[in-house]
Design a protein around this motif. Structure first.
Motif, PDB file in Angstrom:
ATOM      1  N   HIS A   1      -0.501   5.654  -4.096  1.00  0.00           N
ATOM      2  CA  HIS A   1      -2.067   5.082  -4.244  1.00  0.00           C
ATOM      3  C   HIS A   1      -2.838   6.015  -3.648  1.00  0.00           C
ATOM      4  O   HIS A   1      -3.981   6.251  -4.278  1.00  0.00           O
ATOM      5  CB  HIS A   1      -2.258   3.684  -3.837  1.00  0.00           C
ATOM      6  CG  HIS A   1      -1.118   2.807  -4.588  1.00  0.00           C
ATOM      7  ND1 HIS A   1      -1.140   1.552  -3.896  1.00  0.00           N
ATOM      8  CD2 HIS A   1      -0.277   3.007  -5.199  1.00  0.00           C
ATOM      9  CE1 HIS A   1       0.004   0.722  -4.700  1.00  0.00           C
ATOM     10  NE2 HIS A   1       0.379   1.814  -5.414  1.00  0.00           N
ATOM     11  N   ASN A   2      -2.605   6.769  -2.659  1.00  0.00           N
ATOM     12  CA  ASN A   2      -3.620   7.576  -1.958  1.00  0.00           C
ATOM     13  C   ASN A   2      -3.733   8.928  -2.836  1.00  0.00           C
ATOM     14  O   ASN A   2      -4.869   9.585  -2.733  1.00  0.00           O
ATOM     15  CB  ASN A   2      -3.350   7.919  -0.704  1.00  0.00           C
ATOM     16  CG  ASN A   2      -3.456   6.962   0.002  1.00  0.00           C
ATOM     17  OD1 ASN A   2      -4.018   5.561  -0.162  1.00  0.00           O
ATOM     18  ND2 ASN A   2      -2.699   6.658   1.347  1.00  0.00           N
TER      19      ASN A   2
ATOM     20  N   HIS B   1      -2.647   2.358  -8.787  1.00  0.00           N
ATOM     21  CA  HIS B   1      -2.085   1.325  -7.887  1.00  0.00           C
ATOM     22  C   HIS B   1      -0.699   1.087  -8.595  1.00  0.00           C
ATOM     23  O   HIS B   1       0.024  -0.039  -8.643  1.00  0.00           O
ATOM     24  CB  HIS B   1      -2.864   0.210  -8.012  1.00  0.00           C
ATOM     25  CG  HIS B   1      -2.378  -0.924  -7.025  1.00  0.00           C
ATOM     26  ND1 HIS B   1      -1.543  -1.784  -7.292  1.00  0.00           N
ATOM     27  CD2 HIS B   1      -2.806  -1.234  -5.713  1.00  0.00           C
ATOM     28  CE1 HIS B   1      -1.297  -2.742  -6.197  1.00  0.00           C
ATOM     29  NE2 HIS B   1      -2.223  -2.420  -5.289  1.00  0.00           N
TER      30      HIS B   1
ATOM     31  N   ASN C   1       0.938  -1.235   0.178  1.00  0.00           N
ATOM     32  CA  ASN C   1      -0.084  -0.063   0.136  1.00  0.00           C
ATOM     33  C   ASN C   1       0.969   1.290   0.026  1.00  0.00           C
ATOM     34  O   ASN C   1       0.907   1.915   1.105  1.00  0.00           O
ATOM     35  CB  ASN C   1      -0.919   0.131   1.483  1.00  0.00           C
ATOM     36  CG  ASN C   1      -2.025   1.095   1.271  1.00  0.00           C
ATOM     37  OD1 ASN C   1      -2.334   1.679   0.160  1.00  0.00           O
ATOM     38  ND2 ASN C   1      -2.389   1.555   2.231  1.00  0.00           N
TER      39      ASN C   1
END
Lengths: 140, 140, 140
Positions: C81-82, C87, C77
């Protein structure tokens, strides 16, 4: 003239400070008046590095730092520390790995980078530094 | 003339032998008679690498070796070993990672390196080799 | 003329597709009609990379992929990605590490590579892409 050289300075923060230097490199290409060629971007030193990335906070403030820390942690007793009594062994290894220079193409006076590709200087040392970035424009 | 090319040879030891080649590269710049430009330093092969570091024993004899061993260990059953029956998969991966060439700027006939920044050849193979380092000086 | 620039396109597969681009780069050197110099090979973007390797299936299909996955796994993560809701954080980090360009020497019109050293494009993104490889030949 086929070679144009000029440097610029940046002020960095300690520990994996990633700075976008694309506009300064582009400006030096403009000053060269060359239309087509390459520019070699180099930092004199052994605890800094040149590469590219998409310059957005997730990568720049977290992912790059966490990745480098995972393979070359700062808090480790490197042999280099015994040589001079300093503590920047990790910075030296990161600079060895990412390297102190990279060359980029330009055409019609413009860097041929991707939309999300910025040229970055990566501070690897454990103290704030003033860095001189030396650009060599070769072209016509 | 804008291009000058010359190679020199070095003898290496197996497993992460790190050799300072700065003086040989500087000498080739001198022979070119160019004042300003860049020099591309390349090793033909796929188990050697070019980079820079502060050339002191802690980094050169221990830290670089331990770092590379931590991410690309020699003693591992790489798929490459099945292809030819040899055992230098780690050497290939290290060369892929650190790369076989780097370009450096010079001005007024002098490499523009940092005080603690030396150009190095990094042997990644598991046997002693004679390596030919190919330098291309581009300048004026 | 001292600069010749031309690009070519390749179609890639997602996740660590390693493609031999040596013959395309050699062909552009031939078209330039330069005898001696360097060629800068660059991919515009931030999820691709240029390097060299012996182009055999063990390294190309397994070892390089396993090595990169061991230090920069896809299934993680990343903060990147935020930022955009995508991704490909691992692809960005791999491109930052291996870098988007490398320069190679040629003499008498021929790339001065080792017998087992091929120029490769490394797809780091998680989807198939059409990539444009931009070559700048500098020589005489």
């Amino acid at each position: 003239m086929t070679v144009f050289q000029k440097s610029f300075q940046i002020r960095t923060k300690p520990y994996c400070d990633v700075i976008d230097i694309t506009s300064q490199v582009q400006e030096i290409i403009r000053e060269s008046n060359f239309k087509n060629g390459i520019v070699n971007v180099h930092v004199a030193g052994s605890t800094g590095a040149i590469s590219t990335t998409e310059y957005e906070p997730g990568l720049v403030k977290s992912d790059i730092e966490e990745f480098l820390e995972s393979i070359i942690p700062y808090d480790k007793n490197y042999r280099h520390h015994n040589t001079w009594g300093d503590h920047n062994g990790a910075g030296h290894l990161r600079s060895f790995l990412i390297k102190t220079s990279q060359s980029f193409p330009f055409q019609a006076g413009r860097l041929q980078l991707g939309t999300w590709e910025q040229i970055i200087f990566c501070e690897c040392d454990e103290k704030a530094r003033t860095r001189s970035i030396f650009c060599t424009v070769i072209g016509e």
